[in-house]
Structures are given as C-alpha cells and as structure tokens.
Scaffold this active site. Structure first.
Site, short mmCIF file in Angstrom:
data_model
loop_
_atom_site.label_atom_id
_atom_site.label_comp_id
_atom_site.label_asym_id
_atom_site.label_seq_id
_atom_site.Cartn_x
_atom_site.Cartn_y
_atom_site.Cartn_z
N GLU A 125 -10.98 -10.85 -6.71
CA GLU A 125 -9.62 -11.15 -5.70
C GLU A 125 -9.30 -12.52 -5.76
OE1 GLU A 125 -8.85 -6.67 -3.96
OE2 GLU A 125 -10.66 -7.54 -3.20
N CYS A 184 -9.02 -3.06 -11.98
CA CYS A 184 -8.16 -1.74 -11.04
C CYS A 184 -7.09 -2.48 -10.72
CB CYS A 184 -9.17 -1.79 -10.37
SG CYS A 184 -9.78 -2.66 -9.02
N HIS A 206 0.66 -1.66 0.08
CA HIS A 206 0.13 -0.52 0.25
C HIS A 206 0.96 1.61 -0.01
CE1 HIS A 206 -3.11 -3.23 0.80
NE2 HIS A 206 -4.03 -2.35 -0.16
N ASP A 214 -4.18 -8.59 -5.38
CA ASP A 214 -5.54 -9.86 -4.63
C ASP A 214 -5.26 -10.79 -5.12
OD1 ASP A 214 -5.09 -8.74 -1.57
OD2 ASP A 214 -6.50 -7.53 -2.58
C1 PEP Z 1 -6.46 -5.25 -5.20
O1 PEP Z 1 -5.98 -6.05 -4.70
O2 PEP Z 1 -5.99 -5.79 -6.72
C2 PEP Z 1 -7.45 -4.09 -5.26
C3 PEP Z 1 -7.22 -3.19 -6.21
O3 PEP Z 1 -7.24 -3.60 -3.61
P1 PEP Z 1 -6.51 -3.37 -2.95
O4 PEP Z 1 -5.03 -3.37 -4.10
O5 PEP Z 1 -6.59 -2.65 -1.91
O6 PEP Z 1 -6.39 -4.43 -2.04
MG MG Z 2 -7.82 -6.21 -3.00
#
Ligand code: PEP
Ligand code: MG
Length: 578
Positions: free
Chosen positions: A432, A503, A190, A456
């Site tokens: 995911e 995404c 993150h 994920d």
């Molecule tokens: C993902 O897991 O690809 C996603 C977009 O969610 P995050 O990165 O917030 O876990």
């Molecule tokens: Mg995710």
C-alpha cells in the site's frame, strides 16, 4: 428542481426522502420549515435547553468545591441557559424566519458571540468562548436526536451529510438507508467503500448539497452518473424511474452469471473474491458468486461496537465467516485502525497528519495487547478452514519481521494452553506504500502472498488524500506512476512465486479490469455487489486482448489519456454499465 454533480462512487439509482445529517463542526445550513412545523421546532429548542441544563447540573455536582474555576464556568453557562430572554431570541427566530432549531441556535448564538468579541472590555470579549461552548452543547443535543432517528428508522431514506465517518456509516440501519450523498469524500473514502459493499447508490463531493434539502424534499441519487437531484419535476422523476428499472433489469441479468466461472474467452481462470466489512455480508458475497473472502476489513468490528471487541467477539466473527465459506479461502486483514477509521470512543490523540501517523500495523505494534487479542482469535479460527492472515500497511522488512515475531509469540501462548491452530497459516502483506512496492522482492522472501491495496498505494504515491474532495481530481489510480508500481509488484510476486491479488477499489471498477488482467493479475478481491459485472467483463475478453491493452497503456504518459482509453475499451465490452 436542483441538480448537483459530484463523484459517482457506488452504482444504482434511488428515489427517496432525505435524512439530513448535519455536523456541529461545520456550518449548519439554513433549512426552511413550513408554518405548521413552527411549534415542533420551538419545542425542540426548549427541550434542548432543558437537557443542556440537566447535563450541566449533573456535571456541576460531579465536581468538588475545590475545582472552583470549573464550577464558575458551569455557573455562567447555566445562567445563560436559564435566561428566558436568551432562549426567546432563538424561538422567535424559528417562528419569524421559519427555519430549523439547529439553524436558529447557530445563527443567534454566533451573533451574540461575535457581539461580545467586538467589545473593547477584555472580560466581556472573553465571554464569547462561553457562548460557543453553549452553542456546541445545544447542537450536540439537537443533532444527536437526528442520529438516533437514523438508527430507529421505519421507512426508506437516503442520507445526506457534509461527511460521514466510517463509524457512522457502519451504524446505519441497513434495511432503511438506501443511498448516500455527501459534500466531502472521494472514490476510495470509506463512506464510498461501505456504500459499494452494501450495494446502495452513493455520490460524494457534492458542493453544498445539505443546504438544498428540506424534510419535505424528494431526492434522486444517481450513483451511475454521479448526480443528485433535489425536488425533481415530474418529467425527471419519470425518467429516473425508468433508469432505475433498467438498472435493476441489468442487475438481474448479471446475477444469472452467479454459477458460471470467471474465465476469459481463451480459458484463463480468474479468481474473484469478496471484500467485506461486516460478517453479515458473507451471505451476499456467496450469493454474488465469490470464491472466498480476499479482504476482511476487521477494523469494522471496532467501529460498529462502542467498545473494544473481546477475543470471543473476534473468534465468533471469524468462525462464522469461515464456516459459511466451507473450505474456500478467507483472508483476514488485521485491524487497520487510524487515519479516518477511528472507534467512536477513541483513545487516539488527535494527530496533525493522521494518514502519515500512528495507523494500521504501526498502531498494532504499539498496542500489543489489543493486537495479540485479535491474532489469538484468528489463529484459533484457523483450524476451521482456509484462513489466511493479511497485514496492512507493511512498509519494510523490519516491520514484517517484527509482526511475524509477535504472531509466533501468540502461537507459543496457544501451545502452552494446548489450544489448536494451523501452525502454517499463510501470512501475507498488503502493498500500500511506494516503499513496499519498490522493495517487493525483499518482502516477498518473508511472506506467502501480496495483496495490492491500490486505494492507499494511490494516496501515498501521488501524495493526495483519498478522502478529500478538494483534491479528488488529482487522485487517480490510472496515473502512470501508480500503474508502474502495480506492474512491478505483480512482476515481483510472480517471480518470487508467491500469491498475488489486487484488493483496492480498482478491482471493483469495470474500467480497470482489462488492464489488471493484462498486467498479470489473476486474483481480484472486490465489493460483492460488483462481482457479476466484473465477471461479465472477464468472460468477454481474451488474455491476448488484455495484454495488448496493457502494453498500449504502458506507453502512455498521462492519467487522463489512460483513463479515457480504459473507459472506451470497457464501454465496448459492457455498454449497459455506463
Ligand atoms: C487499500 O488501501 O487499497 C485497501 C484495500 O485498504 P483500505 O481501503 O481498507 O484502506
Ligand atoms: Mg488500505
């Protein structure tokens, strides 16, 4: 000059003074000071002792006489802290060894603790635990000062740390923090995602980088090549000043694409949406030409504020965003707390496997008051424009149905209070996990759209922690297993005629775009600063070219081969970005 190679996670180049962010849970690195800084470091040690004494005295007074055992422990700690010779050992070390207060505290206290541990007398050897406690208290105070400085910055810096939690990165003063370099992390951790969203260069997985940096250092972070240079020589500085100018020029050139459509050379329209974490990012998302929000990571509302957001906090954030986007879609992902995204005043108990534990939709389904508060705010805002609800980490049909039932409950509550909402608000899910990808056809019957969260999905398919630098080389969305799942989900969504977007971070990665288009994706949601570059790639290819590349990739059997192939193809199209 010290050159470190890590993983490039957010492009751009920055040259600035470092702000080092140590953690008391990791070894405090030795960092030298000049002779003239001795007194200020000694003063920090003294102040930390004074503050620790205050803290303990207050704690002691807050406990009653009956709590004798606790009071005994406080008394022992206070005795050490008031012992001048104990403190002097630390201040002497600062002056003689010319190191920071934090380093001296950790070296001297660990020396004393290990001396105790080695004694035969069990009563004395158990005192080592007290010394570690005192060390931890003093370091919390000393490191807390640095944290405060990051919030109160008045000049541009780059943050150097062992690791940064999403809560820390979210709390930085974004005007002055111009780059990140961390020892931990991977491409989809993150910290990396926040850096990309803010459009600041970042490099992660840099071994021991915090050790090499002093307050006097100058640091270059090269987020394109994944390099960090500490104390560069003049020649290197000149070279990097030039790179930075070239990069800015490229960015300005790409920004001219803002009002041009994201359309392939043979006329196929691609929908480019933005991923955002903070409401302030809407301006940038619009400036960069996004056609809406494809992923609003609402958990950052929890991470940035010290307390749980109220229904009004949620409503304000969503209504501002939807108004700014004037009729364009805004996909609000319900909170995805857990794993590495924990609020600062966490009510979580530590889990052995947090990534496999009570996170995301699972957490919401067990904390209905918190979940319903958010859903109510989203539904209230749904009359203001094209709001869509997206549920994270849905693993099976039962979870989806249960969540939809809760949404219906909230709708009934709103009906009772005569509060308007859009009763046919689209409800979609993130794909995911391998489980949801494999059963996509079943899930498609009960929802309006899918968004593939490749970050994920890659982590769970390959069983590789996305934020762990020790296995970062094993984490790759170009792995044939991951690609097979992505391909299948796109196919199943199209067959079921429901919406489909991607995404995860692959949608922000120039190397993956041709492949995603070739696999049939027509909506991508990505970090706003990356939109112009991705649009340029889209405008340079034909769908036939993309299909051909996707067919070739489908016949390949290793992530390395696929990665090289994708890189070569993207480099031919946009060489300046590499
Ligand atoms: C993902 O897991 O690809 C996603 C977009 O969610 P995050 O990165 O917030 O876990
Ligand atoms: Mg995710």
């Amino acid at each position: 000059m010290e050159i470190r190679k890590g993983i490039a996670v957010s492009p751009g180049i920055v040259i600035a003074k470092p702000m080092v962010f140590d953690s008391k849970d990791f070894r405090i690195p030795r960092r030298s000071i000049t002779a003239s800084q001795r007194m200020s470091q000694v003063k920090r040690v003294r102040n930390a002792f004074a503050e620790a004494i205050n803290e303990l005295t207050e704690l002691d007074q807050a406990h009653s006489i009956e709590e004798g055992k606790i009071k005994d422990i406080f008394a022992v700690h206070l005795r050490y802290l008031r012992d001048k010779s104990f403190r002097k050992r630390i201040t002497d070390y600062v002056c003689e060894e010319l190191t920071t207060a934090e380093y001296a505290v950790s070296v001297i206290l660990r020396e004393i603790a290990s001396h105790f541990e080695n004694l035969k007398d069990t009563y004395i050897s158990e005192r080592a635990a007290d010394i570690y406690d005192i060390e931890s208290r003093l370091l919390t105070i000393l490191l807390g000062e640095v944290r405060q400085e990051v919030e109160d910055l008045t000049e541009e810096v780059v943050v150097i740390a062992h690791d940064l939690t999403p809560t820390q990165t979210a709390g930085f003063n974004k005007t002055y923090v111009k780059g990140f370099a961390t020892e931990a992390g991977g491409r989809t951790s993150h910290t990396a995602i926040v850096a990309r969203s803010l459009g600041i260069p970042a490099v992660v997985a840099l071994e021991d980088v915090t050790t090499n940096v002093t307050a006097e250092s100058m640091v270059i972070i090269d987020g394109n090549r994944g390099v960090v240079i500490v104390d560069p020589d003049e020649e290197t500085l000149d070279q990097y000043r030039q790179y930075a100018l070239d990069f800015l020029r490229l960015e300005h050139e790409l920004d001219t694409l803002r009002d041009k459509p994201a359309v392939t050379r043979d006329g196929v329209q691609i929908n480019l949406l933005a991923n955002i974490e903070f409401p302030e990012e809407t301006g940038q998302a619009l400036e960069k030409g996004s056609m809406g929000i494809g992923l609003y990571r609402t958990e950052f509302l929890y991470l940035t504020s010290g307390s749980e957001p109220t229904e009004e906090d949620h409503y304000k954030a969503y209504s501002e965003t939807i108004k700014a986007f004037k009729g364009k879609p805004v996909v609000i992902r319900t909170m995805d707390l857990g794993a590495d995204k924990l609020p600062s005043r966490t009510r979580y108990s530590a889990e052995i496997n947090p990534v496999l534990g009570l996170r995301s939709i699972r957490y919401c389904l067990q904390n209905l008051t918190l979940f319903k508060t958010q859903l109510k705010a989203i539904l209230r805002a749904s009359v203001l424009g094209d709001i869509r609800i997206m549920l994270p980490l849905i693993n099976n049909l039962q979870e989806l149905r249960q969540t939809k039932m809760i949404i219906r409950d909230v709708m009934e509550d709103l009906d009772e209070d005569s509060i308007p909402y859009n009763s046919s608000v689209p409800i979609g899910i993130m794909i995911e996990t391998p489980s949801s990808a494999i059963t996509a056809t079943l899930l498609a019957k009960d929802c309006d759209f899918f968004s593939i969260g490749t970050n994920d999905l890659t982590q769970y398919t390959l069983a590789v922690d996305r934020a762990n630098e020790h296995v970062a080389t094993l984490y790759s969305s170009a792995d044939p297993a991951v690609l097979q799942l992505i391909r299948g989900v796109i196919h199943d969504a199209n067959k079921a005629q429901i919406g489909l977007s991607v995404c995860g971070e692959v949608a922000s990665d120039p190397e993956f775009i041709i492949l995603l288009l070739g696999m049939g994706a027509r909506t991508l949601s990505l970090a706003p600063p990356m939109i112009p570059e991705i649009k340029q790639i889209i405008r340079s290819v034909t769908v036939e070219q993309c299909n051909k590349l996707a067919r070739a990739v489908a016949g390949m059997d290793s992530q390395r081969q696929i990665k090289n192939y994708l890189r070569d193809a993207a480099m031919k199209i946009l060489p300046e970005a590499f």
